[in-house]
Design a protein around this motif. Structure first.
Motif, PDB file in Angstrom:
ATOM      1  N   LYS A 340       7.100  -5.648  -0.197  1.00  0.00           N
ATOM      2  CA  LYS A 340       6.631  -4.851  -1.332  1.00  0.00           C
ATOM      3  C   LYS A 340       5.209  -4.337  -1.081  1.00  0.00           C
ATOM      4  O   LYS A 340       4.907  -3.153  -1.283  1.00  0.00           O
ATOM      5  N   ILE A 341       4.349  -5.227  -0.621  1.00  0.00           N
ATOM      6  CA  ILE A 341       2.968  -4.830  -0.374  1.00  0.00           C
ATOM      7  C   ILE A 341       2.870  -3.917   0.843  1.00  0.00           C
ATOM      8  O   ILE A 341       2.082  -2.962   0.856  1.00  0.00           O
ATOM      9  N   GLU A 342       3.655  -4.171   1.876  1.00  0.00           N
ATOM     10  CA  GLU A 342       3.679  -3.284   3.042  1.00  0.00           C
ATOM     11  C   GLU A 342       4.016  -1.849   2.638  1.00  0.00           C
ATOM     12  O   GLU A 342       3.360  -0.888   3.072  1.00  0.00           O
ATOM     13  N   LEU A 343       5.037  -1.691   1.814  1.00  0.00           N
ATOM     14  CA  LEU A 343       5.469  -0.353   1.415  1.00  0.00           C
ATOM     15  C   LEU A 343       4.418   0.338   0.550  1.00  0.00           C
ATOM     16  O   LEU A 343       4.179   1.548   0.692  1.00  0.00           O
ATOM     17  N   LEU A 344       3.791  -0.415  -0.338  1.00  0.00           N
ATOM     18  CA  LEU A 344       2.752   0.181  -1.181  1.00  0.00           C
ATOM     19  C   LEU A 344       1.538   0.569  -0.349  1.00  0.00           C
ATOM     20  O   LEU A 344       0.939   1.625  -0.558  1.00  0.00           O
ATOM     21  N   LYS A 345       1.193  -0.284   0.590  1.00  0.00           N
ATOM     22  CA  LYS A 345       0.062   0.029   1.470  1.00  0.00           C
ATOM     23  C   LYS A 345       0.350   1.306   2.261  1.00  0.00           C
ATOM     24  O   LYS A 345      -0.518   2.179   2.413  1.00  0.00           O
ATOM     25  N   ALA A 346       1.575   1.428   2.753  1.00  0.00           N
ATOM     26  CA  ALA A 346       1.965   2.614   3.516  1.00  0.00           C
ATOM     27  C   ALA A 346       1.929   3.875   2.659  1.00  0.00           C
ATOM     28  O   ALA A 346       1.767   4.985   3.178  1.00  0.00           O
ATOM     29  N   SER A 347       2.086   3.710   1.344  1.00  0.00           N
ATOM     30  CA  SER A 347       2.049   4.860   0.438  1.00  0.00           C
ATOM     31  C   SER A 347       0.650   5.138  -0.106  1.00  0.00           C
ATOM     32  O   SER A 347       0.501   5.930  -1.040  1.00  0.00           O
ATOM     33  N   GLY A 348      -0.362   4.488   0.460  1.00  0.00           N
ATOM     34  CA  GLY A 348      -1.736   4.822   0.104  1.00  0.00           C
ATOM     35  C   GLY A 348      -2.412   3.895  -0.873  1.00  0.00           C
ATOM     36  O   GLY A 348      -3.616   4.023  -1.120  1.00  0.00           O
ATOM     37  N   TYR A 349      -1.682   2.967  -1.442  1.00  0.00           N
ATOM     38  CA  TYR A 349      -2.290   2.048  -2.410  1.00  0.00           C
ATOM     39  C   TYR A 349      -3.252   1.092  -1.716  1.00  0.00           C
ATOM     40  O   TYR A 349      -3.000   0.616  -0.610  1.00  0.00           O
ATOM     41  N   ASN A 350      -4.356   0.789  -2.405  1.00  0.00           N
ATOM     42  CA  ASN A 350      -5.234  -0.284  -1.941  1.00  0.00           C
ATOM     43  C   ASN A 350      -5.452  -1.346  -3.005  1.00  0.00           C
ATOM     44  O   ASN A 350      -6.240  -2.281  -2.798  1.00  0.00           O
ATOM     45  N   ALA A 351      -4.741  -1.218  -4.137  1.00  0.00           N
ATOM     46  CA  ALA A 351      -4.908  -2.186  -5.225  1.00  0.00           C
ATOM     47  C   ALA A 351      -3.637  -2.256  -6.066  1.00  0.00           C
ATOM     48  O   ALA A 351      -2.958  -1.242  -6.268  1.00  0.00           O
TER      49      ALA A 351
END
Length: 807
Positions: A340-351
């Motif tokens: 879940k965090i990997e995918l969000l990080k890949a989509s630009g999220y940092n928080a």
């Protein structure tokens, strides 16, 4: 989860009906539980006959499973209704048999549940140990007086998810990890190591370690506390030893300070981690040891700079997430949380914001590892109800314990940069609400004075000022309106209360542009957290039919408001957010000639959790020659659209058009291509291609090698493709699956928000030409072969290698 790689305390433990396993200080006991859905009179008794019960491994969520006698987890008559995605809760029992070796007599035993939803009652060997109402906080019991070394010990857990108690899908059962800890009578207390970094610079950092040591013997004792710090390469970079005289039946706090030269700082770009190895030595022998992962970093907030990490301004590109893992329900497998965090990080999220409850330790570990900031939130309500049977019934008696469990458990995670005490609390505009908020904030700070306290507040108006005054940071829910020329509530409140530090704790997808521009333009607004980053089960259809919600929303069972859908695939709004956050982005979408789903004419005007009805689809047979609206999202300065190689013209692209350009294009099959330019230079491109009839199945795994530990996962994407390898975005073929080898299929999904198909059966229709299969490893190594076949299509096979865990 601590990773013991130095002196390790080992003992033997026999699981009932399984082989012997080495016993560490902390032992995961997820394997081989007995489960019964429904009532079971007398099941707390040690001698209760549970042989007919289902055998399973944790984590487990019975609400995502097929309702007995059906092939679906969904029911229009479910008590949870829209909130719970039309799934069932109820009551169920779990039992676990543990043969504890006689050699362990004299040790302490701690039983820890990372999460049980909800109202858990626990017995050991027929004796009541305790209860825990809250479904999201970690809790533990001292089993020393109940556990009998040398005998078969039985843990019985009754779980009661009854009535209307949640505004979203909660799941039901023991959905997170369970641990048995074996401790020397003189030991480091539960969550007894707290590490902070009060001084941080590029040249050196001071690491402060507070260690709570417990002596459960009847004699005073002299021991030594040793702490060594290791970097990522396992090199020792600092140490401290202090002598301790510990009184009998007493706990004492010991402080050490260690200087680290030229520290590798933890940040979102470089999430460097250290490990503190804490040992208690008696007569030069290690009698207890723990390892604590931590990061060296500094955080600060002010109205001039917003948020600074290690002294550098950082804008929070944030998203709210619920605790579920989509096709897995609430089951918090470590790999599911990390993905879940990997995918969000890949989509630009940092928080991320853990809405509206403490997350799993596995998710925080992933945030530490991958560099994701976290707002760690405690509650969705306090003393006033949002649902008749929710946490408000327990708040007065349990809030302190649940806050303590959250803060002490999560203290050492560098990713956690705020504590949130609540979300949209009903008492928020009342004197009672401000009073409760102050009590909560004060208690959090008594446990941790290194992080600020916040809360997410809606209904923004001056009557919330007393509430905000109890907080360090002001979380604004839905502060941005559609009129960007109008003075924002941020600016109005900054004029009224100029020392208030603000961020958007929830924003509508439809207001993504205005929400992010406020962060860019206003230094006292340091971030935006969209509702939501990842789609979730329950609160069905707020992202399409919206509010007010009704029972006739069935068969909708997914919120449909996430940037990523429940399978983790990007939705159109996620591509638009790429444009706001990243350079040289471009993507193409088409407004369908008829709505994707039936619309709700009664949707409230303020209900804006939906996105524009657009699809990545250029397959519109029957509409040849008809005008289609084509929308391009891009962060490039100029965008040019081509249809079958012919230019449809160039358009300027900037803030004035919110980085969206549109074309009216007569439909004809073939290719749409958009090119983005920076100056005169081509910067990026994107295309949509008409698919022909699907001819075969294609499968790809996010990981082709996973670990033989009984809990690792591989996510396999299944696509229906044509002769040219193009996925057909309208294909809804039924696919059947077979698996061979040391693993199992634990869920099959397609992200269709109105599908009531089973997640458990070995078949699923595709939606938009794809589906997903989640495979869990077994305990032995080997090769898993997943086979997929569908009538009229070429079948496919994919292999996943299962390797033994590294020592």
């Amino acid at each position: 989860m601590y990773r013991l790689f130095f002196v390790t305390y080992l003992c033997l433990l026999s699981y009932a009906l399984t082989a012997q396993n080495l016993m560490h200080r902390e032992n995961l006991i997820n394997h081989d539980w007995h489960f019964h859905r429904g009532g079971a009179l007398g099941a707390e008794s040690k001698d209760y006959n549970d042989e007919s019960w289902r055998r399973l491994d944790l984590p487990h969520d019975w609400s995502i499973e097929d309702i007995p006698g059906t092939n679906s987890p969904f029911d229009s008559l479910a008590i949870s209704q829209v909130n719970g995605g039309f799934t069932h809760g109820g009551t169920a029992w779990y039992r676990k048999h543990l043969m504890v070796p006689a050699e362990l007599k004299g040790n302490k035993f701690i039983l820890q549940f990372d999460g049980v939803y909800m109202n858990a009652h626990v017995w050991v060997n027929g004796k009541f140990v305790g209860k825990h109402p809250y479904g999201y906080s970690t809790f533990w019991f001292d089993l020393t007086q109940f556990c009998i070394p040398g005998e078969d010990n039985v843990i019985a857990v009754k779980v009661m998810n009854e009535g209307e108690n949640s505004r979203w899908y909660s799941g039901s059962g023991i959905y997170r990890n369970v641990w048995l800890k074996v401790l020397n009578p003189i030991h480091i207390a539960q969550w007894g190591v707290q590490i902070s970094t009060p001084v941080v610079s590029a040249s050196e950092a001071i690491v402060e370690i507070k260690t709570n040591v417990t002596n459960d013997t009847n004699e005073n004792d002299d021991c030594v506390l040793s702490t060594k710090i290791y970097d990522n390469a396992k090199r020792e970079v600092g140490s401290s030893k202090i002598a301790m005289n510990i009184n009998s039946n007493h706990s004492s706090l010991h402080q050490q300070r260690i200087t680290i030269d030229k520290p590798a700082l933890w940040s979102t770009a470089n999430p460097n981690l250290y490990t503190a190895v804490s040992e208690i030595l008696k007569n030069d022998k290690v009698i207890d040891q723990t390892e604590t992962s931590f990061g060296i970093r500094s955080i600060s907030y002010d109205t001039e700079h917003g948020f600074r990490l290690n002294g550098e301004v950082l804008l929070m590109k944030g998203g709210c997430i619920h605790h579920d893992n989509g096709p897995l329900g609430a089951k918090a497998y470590d790999r599911a949380e990390e993905r879940k965090i990997e995918l969000l990080k890949a989509s630009g999220y940092n928080a991320v914001r853990s809405a509206h409850n403490p997350p799993s330790t596995a998710l925080l570990n992933a945030c530490d590892k991958l560099g994701m900031l976290v707002i760690n939130e405690a509650f969705d309500m306090w003393s006033e109800a949002k649902n008749p049977h929710d946490y408000h019934l327990y708040f007065e008696d349990w809030w302190k314990k649940d806050i303590e469990n959250m803060v002490l458990r999560d203290f050492n995670h560098p990713s956690v940069i705020m504590w949130s005490t609540g979300n949209e609390i009903p008492e928020r505009g009342k004197p009672k609400g401000a009073e409760i908020s102050k009590n909560l904030s004060d208690y959090v700070k008594s446990l941790d004075n290194t992080r600020p306290v916040t809360a997410a507040v809606n209904g923004l108006s001056p009557d919330k000022d007393p509430y905000f005054a109890t907080l360090d940071l002001a979380g604004y829910n839905y502060p941005v309106g559609g009129d960007h020329n109008k003075t924002s509530i941020y600016e109005i409140d900054h004029q009224r209360v100029n020392d208030r530090i603000m961020y958007c704790s929830e924003s509508y997808p439809l207001e993504a542009f205005g929400s992010w521009m406020s962060v860019l333009d206003l230094p006292y607004v340091f971030g935006d957290f969209v509702w939501t980053a990842f789609d979730y089960l329950g609160e069905a259809s707020i992202g399409w039919r919206g509010y007010m919600q009704k029972n006739d929303f069935y068969p909708w069972n997914i919120a449909w408001c996430g940037d990523l859908d429940i399978c983790g695939w990007k939705r159109p709004q996620s591509y638009y957010r790429d444009v706001l956050w990243k350079e040289n982005q471009i993507s193409i979408f088409v407004a369908p000639p008829t709505p994707t789903f039936p619309e709700n004419p009664e949707r409230e005007s303020w209900s804006k959790w939906h996105w524009h009805d657009v699809v990545a689809d250029w397959n519109w047979q029957g509409h040849e020659g008809k005008i289609m609206e084509v929308i391009v999202y891009s962060s490039c300065e100029v965008v040019e659209l081509f249809q079958n190689g012919k230019s449809m013209g160039k358009k300027n692209n900037n803030r004035s058009n919110e980085f969206k350009t549109t074309w009216s294009v007569p439909y004809s099959s073939g290719e749409l291509k958009a090119i983005g330019y920076k100056g005169r230079k081509k910067a990026s491109q994107s295309s949509l291609t008409t698919a022909t009839i699907p001819e075969k199945i294609a499968m790809s795994a996010d990981r082709n090698i996973i670990t033989a530990n009984g809990k690792d996962l591989s996510y396999v994407t299944v696509e229906l493709i044509d002769k040219n390898g193009v996925r057909h975005p309208k294909a809804e073929n039924l696919i059947s699956f077979e698996i061979e080898g040391p693993g199992e299929i634990i869920s099959i999904a397609n992200a269709n928000p109105v599908s009531t198909e089973s997640y458990m059966q070995p078949m699923r229709k595709t939606w938009q030409g794809r589906a997903m299969v989640i495979i869990k490893s077994g305990q032995s190594d080997g090769v898993i072969r997943l086979k997929a076949h569908s009538e009229g299509l070429e079948a496919a096979t994919i292999e996943i290698s299962i390797s033994k865990p590294s020592e």
